[in-house]
Enzyme design. Sequence first.
Site, PDB file in Angstrom:
ATOM      1  N   ASP A   7     124.832   7.328  46.341  1.00 27.60           N
ATOM      2  CA  ASP A   7     125.161   5.896  46.415  1.00 27.60           C
ATOM      3  C   ASP A   7     125.358   5.282  47.906  1.00 27.60           C
ATOM      4  O   ASP A   7     125.625   6.279  48.547  1.00 27.60           O
ATOM      5  CB  ASP A   7     126.536   5.631  45.843  1.00 27.60           C
ATOM      6  CG  ASP A   7     127.057   4.276  45.577  1.00 27.60           C
ATOM      7  OD1 ASP A   7     126.352   3.244  45.402  1.00 27.60           O
ATOM      8  OD2 ASP A   7     128.225   4.030  45.974  1.00 27.60           O
ATOM      9  N   ASP A  55     127.063   2.017  49.059  1.00 27.51           N
ATOM     10  CA  ASP A  55     128.455   1.194  49.479  1.00 27.51           C
ATOM     11  C   ASP A  55     129.619   1.928  48.962  1.00 27.51           C
ATOM     12  O   ASP A  55     129.812   2.509  47.881  1.00 27.51           O
ATOM     13  CB  ASP A  55     128.208  -0.047  48.617  1.00 27.51           C
ATOM     14  CG  ASP A  55     127.187  -0.956  49.101  1.00 27.51           C
ATOM     15  OD1 ASP A  55     127.516  -2.075  49.970  1.00 27.51           O
ATOM     16  OD2 ASP A  55     126.068  -0.987  48.464  1.00 27.51           O
TER      17      ASP A  55
END
Length: 296
Positions: free
Chosen positions: A87, A89
């Site tokens: 991922d 963010d």
Amino acid sequence: MKHALVFVASPDDKPAYREALLMLGRVALSRKLPPPDVLSGWESAQWIYDSVDGELRQEAAAAVAELPVDWALTPVAGRKKKLLVADMDSTIINVECLDELADFAGIKAEIAAITERAMRGDLEFEPALRERVAKLKGLATEALQKTYDERVRLNPGAATLVKTMAANGARCVLVSGGFTFFTERVAEAAGFHASRANTLLEDATALTGLVQEPILGRAAKLDALRSEARALGVSEQDALAIGDGANDLDMIKAAGFGIAYHAKPLVAAEADAKIDHMSLEAALFFQGYRRGEFVS
């Protein structure tokens, strides 16, 4: 099946390292294991178990529960993964890009509240994304570059994690529910081979308030893990997935080694290991890399 019990402490916190070594050493000694194998002095050490029982994980967790260290119990076979799916963010980078964009529109608190609920799993990701993006309609596109330049930074250890795994033959892919404007730049900065994300729609000077469909969310992240593994000719068990929010959960559970990074409780409860205290370099120690093997 052999398992490794490994912990990681800050090299600047020698008391924590000593205490973890002592507490986990007692757990190992109760099973008559030899002294630990040091992966990095004052930073990381491990014990190799020929077999494990259902109580070992609970004993290890209890032993270091009050210490600022991270730890993992993982099979030795296939420990160094051939695929990294991460991922972006609040995992590879320090911020939620959509929240920071909203700051330039003067509505960060409103957007961040929706982001938090979606990350905790209280809201479905796709409609929550559409709702937040709609509130940015009319925001000048120059805010994208300002957000990247002024707000986005790689989290500690991110580049080392990616570059070390890549140097050892792993494919590294950034998979985000965020936006291609940011993933393309972050992927290059950190050393990822590829990235997948959503596309913000814009006219010549401003955001339209729309995101290109279909939206890459929870299911799409899982599909990315599976498709990347198939393309490599490896199993999902050969993958490491890491993230922090609810839309990362399916890929984290499907991967051979799933790590929750400073994650929401829903994700932390389901992951194979957590990084709550140390940098992303902990993911390398968990795989058995020694400090001397790190590529920075």
